[in-house]
Enzyme design. Structure first.
Site, PDB file in Angstrom:
ATOM      1  CB  CYS A  48      -0.880  -0.037   1.242  1.00 52.81           C
ATOM      2  SG  CYS A  48      -1.844   1.456   1.515  1.00 52.81           S
ATOM      3  CG  HIS A  49       0.639   4.454  -2.769  1.00 52.02           C
ATOM      4  ND1 HIS A  49      -0.171   3.634  -3.513  1.00 52.02           N
ATOM      5  CD2 HIS A  49       1.617   4.881  -3.592  1.00 52.02           C
ATOM      6  CE1 HIS A  49       0.278   3.582  -4.739  1.00 52.02           C
ATOM      7  NE2 HIS A  49       1.358   4.325  -4.820  1.00 52.02           N
ATOM      8  CB  THR A  50      -0.060   3.668   4.210  1.00 51.14           C
ATOM      9  OG1 THR A  50      -1.249   4.262   3.672  1.00 51.14           O
ATOM     10  CG2 THR A  50       0.183   4.209   5.597  1.00 51.14           C
ATOM     11  CG  HIS A  70      -0.864  -1.619   6.132  1.00 51.48           C
ATOM     12  ND1 HIS A  70       0.154  -1.012   5.459  1.00 51.48           N
ATOM     13  CD2 HIS A  70      -2.007  -1.096   5.647  1.00 51.48           C
ATOM     14  CE1 HIS A  70      -0.363  -0.145   4.604  1.00 51.48           C
ATOM     15  NE2 HIS A  70      -1.677  -0.186   4.679  1.00 51.48           N
ATOM     16  CD  GLU A  71      -3.619  -3.740   0.529  1.00 54.17           C
ATOM     17  OE1 GLU A  71      -4.416  -2.803   0.494  1.00 54.17           O
ATOM     18  OE2 GLU A  71      -2.757  -3.930  -0.373  1.00 54.17           O
ATOM     19  CB  CYS A 100     -10.746  -4.665  21.848  1.00 56.86           C
ATOM     20  SG  CYS A 100     -11.520  -3.205  22.612  1.00 56.86           S
ATOM     21  CB  CYS A 103     -11.813   0.158  23.961  1.00 58.60           C
ATOM     22  SG  CYS A 103     -12.135   0.514  22.221  1.00 58.60           S
ATOM     23  CB  CYS A 106     -15.071  -1.326  20.527  1.00 57.95           C
ATOM     24  SG  CYS A 106     -13.595  -1.692  19.547  1.00 57.95           S
ATOM     25  CB  CYS A 114     -10.273  -0.525  18.271  1.00 57.90           C
ATOM     26  SG  CYS A 114      -9.830  -1.623  19.642  1.00 57.90           S
ATOM     27  NE  ARG A 118      -3.568   4.240  15.484  1.00 60.85           N
ATOM     28  CZ  ARG A 118      -2.314   4.680  15.377  1.00 60.85           C
ATOM     29  NH1 ARG A 118      -1.363   4.215  16.163  1.00 60.85           N
ATOM     30  NH2 ARG A 118      -2.007   5.571  14.464  1.00 60.85           N
ATOM     31  CB  CYS A 177      -5.095  -1.594   3.497  1.00 61.13           C
ATOM     32  SG  CYS A 177      -5.013   0.205   3.596  1.00 61.13           S
ATOM     33  NE  ARG A 374      -3.153  -1.810  -2.365  1.00 66.92           N
ATOM     34  CZ  ARG A 374      -3.172  -0.497  -2.122  1.00 66.92           C
ATOM     35  NH1 ARG A 374      -2.690   0.351  -3.007  1.00 66.92           N
ATOM     36  NH2 ARG A 374      -3.634  -0.042  -0.958  1.00 66.92           N
TER      37      ARG A 374
HETATM   38  P1  NAD Z   1      -2.186   5.800  -5.272  1.00 64.40           P
HETATM   39  O1  NAD Z   1      -0.877   6.513  -5.248  1.00 64.40           O
HETATM   40  O2  NAD Z   1      -2.287   4.526  -6.007  1.00 64.40           O
HETATM   41  O3  NAD Z   1      -3.285   6.774  -5.860  1.00 64.40           O
HETATM   42  C1  NAD Z   1      -3.242   8.142  -5.704  1.00 64.40           C
HETATM   43  C2  NAD Z   1      -3.701   8.781  -7.003  1.00 64.40           C
HETATM   44  O4  NAD Z   1      -3.784  10.189  -6.792  1.00 64.40           O
HETATM   45  C3  NAD Z   1      -2.763   8.568  -8.183  1.00 64.40           C
HETATM   46  O5  NAD Z   1      -3.467   8.026  -9.281  1.00 64.40           O
HETATM   47  C4  NAD Z   1      -2.240   9.964  -8.494  1.00 64.40           C
HETATM   48  O6  NAD Z   1      -1.997  10.169  -9.879  1.00 64.40           O
HETATM   49  C5  NAD Z   1      -3.374  10.824  -7.978  1.00 64.40           C
HETATM   50  N1  NAD Z   1      -3.010  12.203  -7.667  1.00 64.40           N
HETATM   51  C6  NAD Z   1      -1.859  12.659  -7.110  1.00 64.40           C
HETATM   52  N2  NAD Z   1      -1.896  13.999  -6.994  1.00 64.40           N
HETATM   53  C7  NAD Z   1      -3.100  14.403  -7.482  1.00 64.40           C
HETATM   54  C8  NAD Z   1      -3.721  15.665  -7.643  1.00 64.40           C
HETATM   55  N3  NAD Z   1      -3.114  16.794  -7.268  1.00 64.40           N
HETATM   56  N4  NAD Z   1      -4.964  15.695  -8.171  1.00 64.40           N
HETATM   57  C9  NAD Z   1      -5.587  14.561  -8.560  1.00 64.40           C
HETATM   58  N5  NAD Z   1      -5.023  13.332  -8.452  1.00 64.40           N
HETATM   59  C10 NAD Z   1      -3.802  13.250  -7.910  1.00 64.40           C
HETATM   60  O7  NAD Z   1      -2.601   5.598  -3.729  1.00 64.40           O
HETATM   61  P2  NAD Z   1      -3.695   4.678  -3.029  1.00 64.40           P
HETATM   62  O8  NAD Z   1      -3.112   3.370  -2.665  1.00 64.40           O
HETATM   63  O9  NAD Z   1      -4.943   4.696  -3.814  1.00 64.40           O
HETATM   64  O10 NAD Z   1      -3.869   5.501  -1.659  1.00 64.40           O
HETATM   65  C11 NAD Z   1      -4.364   6.814  -1.701  1.00 64.40           C
HETATM   66  C12 NAD Z   1      -4.100   7.525  -0.395  1.00 64.40           C
HETATM   67  O11 NAD Z   1      -4.884   6.936   0.637  1.00 64.40           O
HETATM   68  C13 NAD Z   1      -2.664   7.457   0.086  1.00 64.40           C
HETATM   69  O12 NAD Z   1      -2.340   8.705   0.682  1.00 64.40           O
HETATM   70  C14 NAD Z   1      -2.705   6.370   1.153  1.00 64.40           C
HETATM   71  O13 NAD Z   1      -1.658   6.512   2.094  1.00 64.40           O
HETATM   72  C15 NAD Z   1      -4.065   6.641   1.751  1.00 64.40           C
HETATM   73  N6  NAD Z   1      -4.730   5.546   2.460  1.00 64.40           N
HETATM   74  C16 NAD Z   1      -5.517   5.899   3.504  1.00 64.40           C
HETATM   75  C17 NAD Z   1      -6.237   4.930   4.167  1.00 64.40           C
HETATM   76  C18 NAD Z   1      -7.150   5.294   5.312  1.00 64.40           C
HETATM   77  O14 NAD Z   1      -7.661   4.393   5.990  1.00 64.40           O
HETATM   78  N7  NAD Z   1      -7.425   6.558   5.571  1.00 64.40           N
HETATM   79  C19 NAD Z   1      -6.132   3.589   3.762  1.00 64.40           C
HETATM   80  C20 NAD Z   1      -5.351   3.297   2.647  1.00 64.40           C
HETATM   81  C21 NAD Z   1      -4.638   4.275   1.995  1.00 64.40           C
HETATM   82  N1  AHE Z   2       1.208   6.926  11.269  1.00 63.02           N
HETATM   83  C1  AHE Z   2       0.530   7.791  10.377  1.00 63.02           C
HETATM   84  C2  AHE Z   2      -0.939   7.438  10.352  1.00 63.02           C
HETATM   85  C3  AHE Z   2      -1.446   7.712   9.011  1.00 63.02           C
HETATM   86  C4  AHE Z   2      -2.908   7.302   8.863  1.00 63.02           C
HETATM   87  O1  AHE Z   2      -3.759   8.170   8.894  1.00 63.02           O
HETATM   88  N2  AHE Z   2      -3.193   6.037   8.667  1.00 63.02           N
HETATM   89  C5  AHE Z   2      -4.525   5.608   8.273  1.00 63.02           C
HETATM   90  C6  AHE Z   2      -4.405   4.285   7.632  1.00 63.02           C
HETATM   91  S1  AHE Z   2      -3.447   4.328   6.177  1.00 63.02           S
HETATM   92  C7  AHE Z   2      -3.581   2.750   5.633  1.00 63.02           C
HETATM   93  O2  AHE Z   2      -2.973   2.650   4.441  1.00 63.02           O
HETATM   94  C8  AHE Z   2      -5.447   5.389   9.456  1.00 63.02           C
HETATM   95  O3  AHE Z   2      -6.332   4.575   9.425  1.00 63.02           O
HETATM   96  N3  AHE Z   2      -5.288   6.129  10.487  1.00 63.02           N
HETATM   97  C9  AHE Z   2      -6.016   5.957  11.715  1.00 63.02           C
HETATM   98  C10 AHE Z   2      -5.103   5.397  12.760  1.00 63.02           C
HETATM   99  O4  AHE Z   2      -5.565   5.060  13.862  1.00 63.02           O
HETATM  100  O5  AHE Z   2      -3.896   5.288  12.473  1.00 63.02           O
HETATM  101  C11 AHE Z   2       0.701   9.247  10.756  1.00 63.02           C
HETATM  102  O6  AHE Z   2       0.687  10.076   9.845  1.00 63.02           O
HETATM  103  O7  AHE Z   2       0.885   9.508  11.957  1.00 63.02           O
HETATM  104 ZN    ZN Z   3      -2.869   0.857   3.421  1.00 61.79          ZN
END
Ligand code: NAD
Ligand code: AHE
Ligand code: ZN
Length: 380
Positions: A48-50, A70-71, A100, A103, A106, A114, A118, A177, A374
């Site tokens: 994942c990009h994270t 994490h995936e 859990c 908490c 939850c 949760c 964390r 994820c 992916r």
């Molecule tokens: P990815 O890099 O595959 O997709 C991101 C897309 O955004 C790309 O296609 C890129 O071209 C596009 N992009 C970049 N800049 C842009 C702009 N200015 N305008 C429009 N499009 C733009 O990433 P992904 O795997 O799909 O993940 C996306 C984001 O979500 C990442 O930041 C990742 O860390 C985050 N994420 C968050 C959670 C969560 O639970 N909140 C879970 C998974 C991933």
């Molecule tokens: N350690 C990072 C946390 C970044 C973040 O927001 N993570 C997402 C999941 S990304 C999965 O690809 C999330 O779910 N956050 C809630 C949590 O509890 O972490 C930072 O920037 O501090």
């Molecule tokens: Zn992820």
């Protein structure tokens, strides 16, 4: 009981020794699970990009050396004392958002976050403050409570869920994820109504899963936005009705103005799936006055902040975030597995690349390439 239960396991893992360097294939030792823990043989993991974000050094919670990832999906090898919900041989998905059921988070009925593990998860250690991985005598940090870039990992009993054994693990891992995050953000965090107009910024795995979730909920217009033209065909395959490349708008026309023009005032729901704070602002500003809801999913680097005129929210727009799509993993993922098995939403279609643990750095390169949705890593 397995032959290895209660003993350390020697296996291969991709170790991130320091930020900004490629991960390195190492032989590591994985200690047996302690009370309330489970040791899992990881069969497949997505990248994942994270993972890339933490590897880059931008994550304030990043601790090195670490086993990232994490995936993942795999099979329970052994369980520690007191674990009753899973048993040896169960097929499982690892959960970076634990559940859990005890908490205050939850029990609130308001969030999937949760509190049980964390704090220690963010420090890269198990709930008792110690680690289960060593490499040549040096301890390695855990990551996101899952550490799936290892052939074996140890997790809290709250950080995994057993699933139907008929679901292939090389697909199920993506429910750990990206797919769940986007699909859940559309259907659970925001219960997109039939006919609602939606804009999705960033068409990676997460953005595509938002589009799939919006289609599942019978949204009206689903406008996909990406600076990469190659994403148009992907977005449309997943159900987008339109595609816009914001870098190709006429001189002086912002994506916000354009979206407001073409939608008679803005969108009912917008989603940031880029991690870019300027895009997050655009997502808020292109939401409709009075009721439009913008959801931040993307992860921004340490120190980044979103700015916007308070007037935007005074006049009824809502800004919220979504972690793991609002999904409670232990309760809701088995149902998502069923839906997938019935063909109600996509998983296979996201997999553009596959690789092996030995060649995981090729997978990292694919993930960064811009044409990978992916990459799934086979861990055997
Ligand atoms: P990815 O890099 O595959 O997709 C991101 C897309 O955004 C790309 O296609 C890129 O071209 C596009 N992009 C970049 N800049 C842009 C702009 N200015 N305008 C429009 N499009 C733009 O990433 P992904 O795997 O799909 O993940 C996306 C984001 O979500 C990442 O930041 C990742 O860390 C985050 N994420 C968050 C959670 C969560 O639970 N909140 C879970 C998974 C991933
Ligand atoms: N350690 C990072 C946390 C970044 C973040 O927001 N993570 C997402 C999941 S990304 C999965 O690809 C999330 O779910 N956050 C809630 C949590 O509890 O972490 C930072 O920037 O501090
Ligand atoms: Zn992820």
């Amino acid at each position: 009981m397995s032959d290895t239960a209660g003993k350390p396991i020697t296996c291969k893992a991709a170790v991130a020794w320091e930020a900004g360097k490629p991960v390195s294939l190492e032989t590591i030792e994985v200690a047996p699970p302690k009370k309330g823990e489970v040791r899992v043989k990881v069969n497949f993991t997505g990248i994942c990009h994270t993972d890339m974000y933490t590897l880059s050094g931008s994550d304030p919670e990043g601790a090195f050396p670490a086993v990232l990832g994490h995936e993942g999906a795999g099979v329970v090898e052994s369980v520690g004392e007191g674990v009753t919900d899973v048993k040896e041989g169960d097929h499982v998905i690892l959960l970076y958002t634990a559940e859990c059921r005890q908490c205050k988070f939850c029990k609130s009925g308001k969030t999937n976050l949760c509190g049980a593990v964390r704090a220690t998860q963010g420090k890269g250690v198990m709930p008792d403050g110690t680690k289960r991985f060593t490499c040549n005598g040096k301890e390695l940090y855990h990551f996101m409570g899952t550490s799936t870039f290892s052939q074996y990992t140890v997790v809290s009993q709250y950080s995994l869920v057993a699933i139907d054994k008929s679901c292939p693990l090389d697909k199920a891992c993506l429910l750990g994820c990206g797919v769940t995050t986007g699909f859940g953000a559309a259907t659970i965090t925001n219960k997109i109504e039939e006919g609602a107009n939606v804009a999705v910024f960033g068409i990676g795995c997460v953005g595509l899963a938002v589009i799939d979730g919006a289609s599942f909920n019978k949204a009206g217009r689903i406008i996909a936005i990406d600076i990469n033209d190659g994403k148009e065909q992907w977005a449309k395959k997943f159900g987008a009705t339109e595609f816009i490349n914001p870098s190709k708008l006429p001189e002086g026309k912002s994506i916000v103005d354009h979206l407001i023009d073409i939608t008679d005032g803005g969108l009912d729901y917008t989603f940031d799936c880029t991690g870019n704070t300027k895009v997050m602002r655009s997502a808020l500003e292109s939401a409709h006055k009075g009721w439009g809801e913008a959801t931040v999913i993307g992860v921004a680097a340490a120190g980044e902040e979103i700015s916007f005129r308070p007037f935007q929210v005074v006049t009824g727009r809502v800004l919220r975030g979504s972690a793991f799509g609002g999904v409670k993993g232990r309760t809701q993922l088995p149902g998502m597995v069923d839906l997938y098995q019935k063909g109600e939403f996509k998983i296979d279609e996201y997999i553009t690349h596959t690789t092996t643990l030995d060649e995981i750095n090729k997978g990292v390169d694919h993930t960064k390439s811009g044409n990978c949705i992916r990459c799934v890593v086979s861990m055997d």
